[in-house]
Write an enzyme that holds these catalytic residues in place. Structure first.
Site, PDB file in Angstrom:
ATOM      1  N   LYS A 237       0.850  -1.185   0.000  1.00 57.78           N
ATOM      2  CA  LYS A 237       0.000   0.000   0.000  1.00 57.78           C
ATOM      3  C   LYS A 237       0.888   1.237   0.000  1.00 57.78           C
ATOM      4  CE  LYS A 237      -3.820   2.080   2.667  1.00 57.78           C
ATOM      5  NZ  LYS A 237      -4.703   1.895   3.837  1.00 57.78           N
ATOM      6  N   SER A 309      -9.486   2.290   2.133  1.00 53.23           N
ATOM      7  CA  SER A 309      -8.259   2.902   1.616  1.00 53.23           C
ATOM      8  C   SER A 309      -7.210   1.874   1.195  1.00 53.23           C
ATOM      9  CB  SER A 309      -7.666   3.873   2.646  1.00 53.23           C
ATOM     10  OG  SER A 309      -7.133   3.182   3.752  1.00 53.23           O
ATOM     11  N   SER A 333     -10.357  -0.260   6.702  1.00 48.71           N
ATOM     12  CA  SER A 333      -9.626  -0.217   5.437  1.00 48.71           C
ATOM     13  C   SER A 333      -8.976  -1.530   5.039  1.00 48.71           C
ATOM     14  CB  SER A 333      -8.570   0.895   5.472  1.00 48.71           C
ATOM     15  OG  SER A 333      -9.195   2.156   5.384  1.00 48.71           O
TER      16      SER A 333
END
Length: 606
Positions: A237, A309, A333
């Protein structure tokens, strides 16, 4: 607005005093009784304010150098802090104290710690520990004893290779049936091919990937095998720092940012011989799936967005673009995008994986965890990335038991009304004792406790970003900009009260947690908030499919059904063991989204 308000109120006060002494000379101030202009409306509005406040304005007030309007403004503003109970003399005292002490102290502290955004430096001295044992390090932490997959054959096509598990790919590399460089080729091609549809990649780390893959192959040629991730590609990420590559946090404000440090989790994975292919989409500043380059989609149904996210890690793993990826969760998330994209994922116990080098939203809520093909893969990844680091005071050495050696027949597992009953039935057949269950707690404000905690903490980490006006450029104006402006109005005392209420919630949940684990809806917002506030781990497990309305005739769009297996803090091995038991006799996690068969009006560049 306030300077105009002050000026008009001062003018009215002066007018009152002047009229009492020289009424004839002030006759020009007489207002018409008809044809009222905008100016008249403004003056009459403030004349009413003067009438409403005449009882608290004295001649002494008028002679003060500071206009009395500032007290009126302060009195008005106190209602937004639920503290409108002070009289005028106390408000003046508060004004003086704020000017003389508070504001200078605020400014000095910001100079010391808040000029850099993102919370990467100067962590808070207020450290949250999620352990229910009073001591996060109970005994020496030992590595898990991973299962070895034997007799793995190399598939004849890239599609089949792309959906193999870590254990299967690792065996292919260990036995030299495929090289890490060849595997890197396979996954980079898929990333570039499907990213045009899914929008899940921010930065390709192609040069680094081939360098790391060659190093892995060279080590194997020398007879050195680093373990199950040796030569395995993966994605991170894009809130996780990797030197020489942009770490954008998904935001146009930071799209050119390079953080010259190795995040703890990246260092851990590099030491295992894993190969970084790409920095994957993080929703802008860790909020949902919208980022500066677009919006990430669900591989199972590209008309849907991935949510959460950690959108890039979830979508990329689901579509076979990477064998696994690392994401993060503050409030949903990991759980939400994993559920939407049909990926097996783990939100670990808070503090299990050090967050050094990772953008911070809330230092008492943020967690890193893996998105994988299976629960077995999640267990392997967790074992290799867990650990504490001096850069993250909340991190700890959690002495997890080996999930591969948990006797599930000795476990009592509860199930909520929202549980997927297929999971309950399968585990029951496997010998687990299943009982109806409900978490009992008296706190009715779980969601607001999380909102206050998360928003105030986030604002502390992005104080300078807001002050410089970058929130006006944020990708989704109804998200962080609204919440962080509201966070300016949370008094310190009420932030602390929220943490005390959180402590009460944790105590009540601990007392109510009378089972070894429980099964429930993984995207129930109340449960998401509660789980993150308490710091408990949860496994996200695919359990089947749901049809969508009006699917395209030439496509196979569906929605994955998932459930959550929740365990006590520091008992991730229980959730992992139960998930592995369920997946040992089911194949929902092995299903593949038909990204090539998108529908009559969708295109994939091949």
């Amino acid at each position: 607005m306030f300077p105009l308000k002050k000026a008009l109120i001062w003018l009215l006060i002066w007018w009152k005093q002047a009229w009492a002494v020289w009424p004839p000379k002030c006759a020009w101030l007489t207002l018409p009784t008809s044809g009222k202009s905008h100016s008249y409306n403004i003056v009459s509005r403030y004349h009413k304010i003067w009438k409403d406040t005449k009882d608290v304005i004295s001649a002494k007030d008028v002679l003060r150098k500071e206009p009395v309007s500032s007290v009126i403004a302060l009195k008005e503003s106190m209602k937004y802090f639920d503290a409108d109970f002070f009289d005028d003399s106390k408000l003046r005292e508060m004004e003086d104290g704020a000017e003389e002490f508070n504001v200078p102290a605020f400014r000095e502290n910001r100079k010391l710690v808040a000029l850099e955004n993102g919370g990467l430096h100067n962590p808070s001295a207020l450290v949250f520990k999620s352990s229910w044992n009073g001591n996060n390090k109970v005994k020496e932490s030992k590595s898990f004893n991973y299962p070895r997959t034997s007799m793995v054959h190399l598939p004849s096509n890239d599609e089949d290779i792309a959906f193999m598990t870590i254990t299967e790919l690792g065996e292919l590399i260990r036995t030299k049936k495929i090289t890490s460089q060849q595997l890197t080729d396979v996954f980079l091609r898929r990333l570039k091919r499907y990213n045009t549809v899914l929008e899940s990649v921010i930065t390709y780390t192609e040069d680094l990937a081939y360098k790391q893959a060659k190093e892995a192959d060279d080590l194997l040629d020398q007879g050195k095998y680093l373990g199950p991730l040796h030569g395995i590609p993966y994605g991170l990420k894009d809130t996780i720092a990797v030197p020489q590559y942009n770490t954008t946090w998904g935001s146009k404000s930071f799209k050119n940012q390079v953080i010259d440090m190795e995040a703890f989790v990246y260092k851990r994975l590099k030491s295992t011989g894993a190969v970084l292919l790409a920095k994957l989409v993080a929703g802008s500043l860790g909020y949902d799936d919208i980022w500066f380059g677009g919006r990430t989609r669900n591989p199972w149904n590209i008309e849907e967005f991935s949510t959460g996210s950690s959108a890039g890690p979830a979508a990329s793993t689901s579509a076979g673009m990477v064998p696994f990826a690392i994401g993060s969760e503050t409030a949903g998330s990991i759980t939400y995008p994993a559920a939407r994209c049909g990926v097996t994922a783990l939100r670990p116990t808070f503090g299990t994986v050090a967050r050094t080098g990772v953008m911070s939203i809330s230092e008492s809520l943020d967690k890193l965890g893996p998105f994988c093909r299976s629960a077995v893969d999640c267990a392997i990844i967790l074992d290799l990335i867990r650990g504490m680091d001096a850069g993250d005071p909340s991190s700890c050495e959690v002495a997890l038991e080996d999930p591969f050696h948990v006797d599930i027949t000795k476990l009592t597992v509860g199930y909520l009304d929202s549980a997927e009953m297929e999971v309950v039935n399968v585990l029951s057949v496997k010998g687990v004792k299943l009982v109806p269950f409900k978490l009992n707690y008296t706190i009715s404000s779980v969601q607001s406790i999380l909102d206050i905690t998360m928003d105030v903490d986030m604002l502390a980490h992005f104080d300078n970003w807001q002050r410089e006006g970058h929130d006006h450029d944020y990708e989704a104006q109804d998200q962080w900009p609204v919440e962080l402006r509201r966070a300016r109005l949370v008094p310190a005392v009420d932030y602390i009260q929220a943490q005390r209420a959180r402590g009460k919630l944790i105590r009540e949940v601990r007392e109510s947690f009378t089972v070894d684990a429980f099964i429930g809806n993984v995207t129930d917002w109340e449960l998401v908030c509660l789980g993150n506030l308490v710091g408990m781990p949860v496994m996200v497990v695919p359990t089947g499919f749901k049809s969508i309305e009006h699917p395209p005739k030439d496509g196979t769009r569906r929605t994955m059904a998932t459930t959550g297996i929740y365990a006590r803090p520091d008992h991730d091995h229980i959730a992992l063991a139960l998930a592995m038991a369920y997946q040992s006799v089911t194949d929902h996690h092995k299903q593949r989204p038909s990204v090539d068969d998108l529908g009559p009006n969708d295109n994939v560049h091949k």
